[in-house]
Design a protein around this motif. Structure first.
Motif, short mmCIF file in Angstrom:
data_model
loop_
_atom_site.label_atom_id
_atom_site.label_comp_id
_atom_site.label_asym_id
_atom_site.label_seq_id
_atom_site.Cartn_x
_atom_site.Cartn_y
_atom_site.Cartn_z
N VAL A 125 -29.90 -8.42 40.17
CA VAL A 125 -31.25 -7.79 40.22
C VAL A 125 -31.57 -7.20 38.78
CG1 VAL A 125 -32.57 -5.65 40.76
CG2 VAL A 125 -31.70 -7.28 42.65
N ALA A 126 -30.60 -6.53 38.10
CA ALA A 126 -30.79 -6.07 36.86
C ALA A 126 -30.89 -6.97 35.68
CB ALA A 126 -29.38 -5.22 36.40
N GLY A 154 -24.05 -15.60 38.54
CA GLY A 154 -23.91 -15.88 37.22
C GLY A 154 -24.50 -14.78 36.29
N SER A 155 -25.26 -13.80 36.97
CA SER A 155 -25.73 -12.86 36.10
C SER A 155 -24.67 -11.90 35.63
CB SER A 155 -26.73 -11.85 37.08
OG SER A 155 -27.84 -12.58 37.14
N ALA A 238 -33.13 -1.23 47.24
CA ALA A 238 -33.51 -0.18 46.62
C ALA A 238 -33.59 0.00 45.19
CB ALA A 238 -33.14 1.24 47.14
N THR A 239 -32.70 -0.85 44.64
CA THR A 239 -32.43 -0.89 43.09
C THR A 239 -33.61 -1.85 42.52
OG1 THR A 239 -30.08 -0.59 43.18
CG2 THR A 239 -31.00 -1.57 41.19
N ASP A 244 -38.61 -2.78 39.67
CA ASP A 244 -39.96 -3.48 39.88
C ASP A 244 -40.89 -2.31 39.35
OD1 ASP A 244 -41.34 -5.90 40.48
OD2 ASP A 244 -42.39 -4.37 41.44
N ASN A 245 -40.92 -1.23 39.94
CA ASN A 245 -41.97 -0.16 39.62
C ASN A 245 -41.73 0.12 38.20
OD1 ASN A 245 -43.57 1.04 42.36
ND2 ASN A 245 -41.71 0.08 42.77
N MET A 246 -40.64 0.35 37.77
CA MET A 246 -40.47 0.69 36.12
C MET A 246 -41.13 -0.40 35.41
SD MET A 246 -38.36 0.03 33.35
CE MET A 246 -36.80 -0.72 33.99
#
Length: 254
Positions: A125-126, A154-155, A238-239, A244-246
């Protein structure tokens, strides 16, 4: 045919103390191994089926990876996942190098995230939202756990993770920065104003949330409003909502 010593070595790397001893870890599956080949990780060797070696011969030769052809049965017997039908690699771990906060970017802080699947998802996600730095408590699960590597897809090759005492880290690096922490009770994320000048986003333990010690450094408690009846959100989900909002807010500001 694989030697007994190689089989023993790979099996040992499934356990944290042996990963630390040998400074090495396992990467399984075509996508993750191909990402590894294009990264700056040092690769010890790649085990692959003849089909994978033929299909990706240019990738393997371009990165000069030591490659050994194995049967599908050998590969499935070595890995942690039944679905691996192409390749497995062993690479060297990186030093636990200090990560300084960026002036105009956010970094993630993970306070005692224990589930390997959650950590792998958070790394993925990051990477999706362009977050390149994750600072973890010393009790957060090992990023080189095979389940973390698998879930990151792979991230792990693009996101840098640093393990440290979070209290000491925030005490030294969080001055004059916003530290937004995810809590069940706090300001709605839809009303919260993420700083355009960067800061930290803190996510807590799956069961207990953010610890009291780290809560003391949080400048802004943020919550994801609950509309339905679910008791809580998975920390990986949640992360994603927080990031996404940031990103959406910062895009609007620009």
């Amino acid at each position: 045919m694989l030697s007994k010593n190689r089989i023993k070595y790979i099996n040992a790397l499934k356990i944290k103390k042996y990963r630390q001893m040998h400074e090495a870890f396992i990467v399984e599956g075509a996508k993750s191994v191909l990402e590894l080949l294009d990264s700056d990780f040092k690769i010890e060797f790649v085990l692959s089926t003849s089909e994978f070696r033929q299909k990706y011969s240019s990738n393997l030769s371009r990165h000069n990876a030591v490659t050994e052809t194995v049967t599908l049965q050998e590969l499935q017997g070595l890995g942690s996942f039944q679905t691996n039908d192409s390749c497995l690699a062993v690479a060297k771990t990186k030093d636990n190098a200090f990560l300084s906060p960026d002036m105009a970017e956010y970094a993630l802080i993970l306070d005692d995230v224990r589930d390997p699947g959650n950590l792998g998802t958070i790394i993925r996600v990051a990477d999706w939202y362009g977050i390149t730095k994750i600072i973890c408590s010393e009790d957060t699960t090992d990023m080189y756990n095979p389940k973390v590597i698998s879930a990151s897809k792979g991230s792990f090759t693009r996101v840098t993770v640093f393990y440290t005492d979070l209290g000491s880290y925030l005490s030294a690096n969080a001055a004059e920065k916003k530290v937004a922490g995810a809590f069940l009770g706090g300001k709605s994320i839809y009303d919260y104003n993420f700083s355009n000048s960067g800061g930290f986003i803190v996510m807590g333990n799956e069961s207990n949330g953010i610890s009291k010690e780290i809560e003391a450094f949080v400048t802004d408690k943020v919550t994801i409003p609950r509309i339905g009846e679910a008791e809580s959100l998975n920390v990986g989900i949640a992360t994603a909502i927080m990031l996404d909002n940031m990103r959406r807010q910062n895009a609007v500001k620009r």
